[in-house]
Design an enzyme around this catalytic site. Structure first.
Site, PDB file in Angstrom:
ATOM      1  N   GLN A   1       0.881  -1.171   0.000  1.00 46.87           N
ATOM      2  CA  GLN A   1       0.000   0.000   0.000  1.00 46.87           C
ATOM      3  C   GLN A   1       0.914   1.216   0.000  1.00 46.87           C
ATOM      4  OE1 GLN A   1      -3.785  -0.442   1.709  1.00 46.87           O
ATOM      5  NE2 GLN A   1      -3.940   0.735  -0.187  1.00 46.87           N
TER       6      GLN A   1
ATOM      7  N   SER B   1       1.887   0.463   6.588  1.00 46.01           N
ATOM      8  CA  SER B   1       0.600  -0.204   6.423  1.00 46.01           C
ATOM      9  C   SER B   1       0.858  -1.686   6.690  1.00 46.01           C
ATOM     10  CB  SER B   1       0.064   0.003   5.005  1.00 46.01           C
ATOM     11  OG  SER B   1      -1.075  -0.806   4.782  1.00 46.01           O
ATOM     12  N   ASN B   2      -0.197  -2.433   6.848  1.00 36.95           N
ATOM     13  CA  ASN B   2      -0.038  -3.886   6.929  1.00 36.95           C
ATOM     14  C   ASN B   2      -0.824  -4.572   5.814  1.00 36.95           C
ATOM     15  OD1 ASN B   2      -2.617  -3.534   7.799  1.00 36.95           O
ATOM     16  ND2 ASN B   2      -2.286  -4.286   9.872  1.00 36.95           N
ATOM     17  N   HIS B   3      -1.114  -3.827   4.749  1.00 40.66           N
ATOM     18  CA  HIS B   3      -1.933  -4.349   3.657  1.00 40.66           C
ATOM     19  C   HIS B   3      -1.062  -4.925   2.559  1.00 40.66           C
ATOM     20  CE1 HIS B   3      -5.004  -1.137   5.119  1.00 40.66           C
ATOM     21  NE2 HIS B   3      -4.979  -2.196   5.901  1.00 40.66           N
ATOM     22  N   THR B   4      -0.583  -6.133   2.760  1.00 39.02           N
ATOM     23  CA  THR B   4       0.193  -6.833   1.737  1.00 39.02           C
ATOM     24  C   THR B   4      -0.747  -7.686   0.911  1.00 39.02           C
ATOM     25  OG1 THR B   4       0.648  -8.640   3.286  1.00 39.02           O
ATOM     26  CG2 THR B   4       2.254  -6.864   3.181  1.00 39.02           C
TER      27      THR B   4
END
Length: 594
Positions: free
Chosen positions: A351, A519-522
């Site tokens: 992200q 972010s942690n949206h992988t």
């Protein structure tokens, strides 16, 4: 590893029991299938883990992250380029996996987005509007999802009904309402509960962006705004705006989570369902024909190896772990970044985040009142909602401000540049700016690149002796340009909001690292599509290689939109379950021709 045993065969095994796994388990067991779910973490629930009577202890939940899986369970290795040697990530960083059943859905913030229709057809839309050269710049690897927003809309709608999402439609059945997001795809009906309240930071943002001719709206949020009973018969209580959502469980039963919205209907007196916790699936077992699988192997809490036979396997773990299990099990061809051939590990994306910290004078923003996903956003610079003809990138970002996170420890770092970090100067500044801090956060799209991928590390192994996952990735030139563009828009908005001090940030201006949690949206690694030479699963999330394997989660996204992924993960899980119950169970085999 001491013994080996075999469990009775079931119709379906669910690997990972977060949002995707619990939704699929509920749908499949409702169709009278015998279902077993296996999760690496322990049992966890609102009571006794985070009841209303427990303090929302910032040190315990936010700082020490006691609800997350420990880093030794989620370790991967990372490098930016192929000529580097990857090394293990030994702290949380971007890895914020849930440490028990419910996964990250237990302590998430609650932003409940649908992706923009453009996100599903990035390649086709880019070629059509800007030409082939923009889509194929030598670095990007764009591809469509194999489905359209319209095809996924019924599943978005059902997920929102299950989660009780609070919001206000901007596009109802193709007609703009002038109340919500005018750039969203057409919705078949309103959100199940009204939008949450507008708090002070949102007021400042809404006024400024409206005066600039932009289109602010309240972010859809999985915190119900009024008492609500979801389609599974579960009752939720209205949000009290306590502000302790992201990194916390919700003792008030207001924030949607698998525990609150799905578990009660799935677990109570359901003879078709069994949950196995503290068990790590190590591989999916292929049949002799190589075109199907026979079950999974897992290590239980006593260290014993167990075989779980099943007719259908649903990989619904975290994105990274879905990809790793595919690689460990030899399902589909691993991706080769030198030739762009192969499918497993392909199109990892992140992200792209930029924005600006803001400080105001003599206001009363009251950050201690809020909800995890509550805020205002503009989508004027998101997706392809603006003309990119004169720009050198595609995509964009939702520019948002938040009304949450009044946490006193973390906010001690939210002071203007140059502020003393100790002594009386620090105390005076913090007593003023705790009340007068805000942020503009640009949650940007992320486009896949040919050399951004996942594979098995040749050196490092986990406690079971299995290779760790290796990530090779850096931001695309396209995404760096987009992040700079939207950062400058955030600065303009901050000035219009009347901020006395503005400090811009852009995570994409430096090399990507897993150590900093922008972010942690992988996403990506087992992407969906209509072409088996460039996708691991078809539009029903069914493996092209083994027809009785379904791989569900953000691992299926070929690119990342400028939104949180959870709503799309939930919708895809329901779509996959619908395909299994409606078609595959009656006639096992490929649901789609490649």
């Amino acid at each position: 590893m001491t013994t080996r045993r075999t469990n009775p065969k079931v119709d379906a095994v669910i690997v990972g029991f977060g949002w995707a796994g619990s939704l699929m388990a509920a749908e499949l067991s409702r169709a009278n299938m015998n279902v077993v779910a296996i999760d690496r973490g322990p049992w966890r629930d609102t009571f006794p883990d985070t009841p209303l009577t427990a303090d929302p202890d910032e040190l315990r939940w936010k700082t020490r992250r006691e609800l997350l899986a420990p880093p030794h369970d989620t370790t991967l290795t990372m490098r930016n380029t192929l000529d580097q040697t990857a090394v293990p990530q030994r702290d949380f960083g971007i890895s914020e996996l849930g440490g028990g059943v419910g996964g990250q859905g237990f302590q998430w913030a609650g932003m409940a987005w649908r992706f923009n229709p453009w996100d599903f057809r990035v390649r086709s839309e880019t070629i059509q509007r800007y030409g082939m050269a923009r889509a194929e710049d030598g670095e990007l690897q764009l591809q469509d999802w194999g489905i359209t927003y319209a095809e996924l809309e019924p599943d978005y709608d059902r997920w929102e009904q299950i989660a009780g999402v609070a919001g206000q439609a901007g596009n109802l059945r193709g007609k703009l309402t002038s109340r919500g997001n005018p750039f969203e795809g057409p919705r078949s009906r309103e959100y199940p509960t009204p939008k949450l309240k507008t708090l002070r930071m949102m007021e400042i943002f809404n006024k400024a962006t409206s005066e600039m001719g932009l289109h602010p709206f309240t972010i859809p949020c999985a915190n119900v705004s009024q008492a609500y009973v979801n389609p599974l018969g579960v009752t939720m209580a209205p949000c009290t705006y306590c502000g302790f959502c992201s990194s916390y469980g919700c003792g008030n039963y207001s924030k949607a989570s698998p525990q609150t919205c799905v578990f009660p209907a799935l677990l109570n007196n359901n003879p078709n369902f069994r949950l196995i916790t503290n068990a790590c699936v190590t591989r999916v077992n292929k049949a002799a024909d190589g075109k199907s699988v026979t079950g999974v192997t897992y290590i239980d809490q006593n260290g014993s190896e167990v075989l779980q036979p099943a007719d259908i396997i649903c990989l619904t773990a975290f994105q990274m772990e879905n990809v790793r299990l595919m690689l460990l099990s030899g399902i589909s061809k691993p991706y080769d970044p030198l030739t762009s051939e192969g499918v497993v590990g392909r199109n990892f994306s992140f992200q792209t985040v930029s924005g600006a910290d803001l400080w105001f004078e003599e206001d009363h923003i009251n950050p201690f009142i809020g909800a995890g996903g509550l805020g205002s956003q503009i989508d004027d610079y998101n997706s392809d909602n603006f003309d990119h003809s004169s720009l050198d990138f595609i995509g964009g970002a939702g520019i948002l401000t938040l009304s949450r996170d009044g946490t006193p420890i973390a906010n001690a770092n939210k002071l203007p540049p140059g502020t003393p970090r100790w002594g009386s100067g620090f105390k005076r500044a913090y007593s003023n700016y705790y009340q007068n801090y805000g942020v503009l956060f640009n949650q940007g799209t992320s486009m896949p690149i040919k050399r951004g991928y996942l594979d098995l590390d040749p050196t490092y192994k986990d406690p079971f002796g299995l290779p760790l996952l290796r990530l090779t990735y850096d931001y695309a030139r396209n995404d760096r340009a987009m992040a700079t563009f939207t950062m400058n828009r955030a600065i303009q908005i901050g000035k219009r909001m009347g901020a006395s001090q503005i400090s811009a940030f852009n995570f994409a201006e430096k090399p990507f690292t897993t150590a900093i949690g922008a972010s942690n949206h992988t996403i990506g690694g087992a992407v969906m599509g209509a072409d088996p030479t460039s996708s691991a699963v078809n539009s029903h999330l069914q493996s092209w290689d083994c027809h009785n394997v379904f791989v569900v989660g953000a691992s299926a996204f070929p690119n990342n939109g400028g939104y949180n992924p959870t709503g799309t993960v939930g919708a895809l899980a329901l779509r996959a379950a619908r395909a299994i119950c409606g078609n595959y169970a009656r006639k096992p085999g490929a649901l789609q021709k490649g």
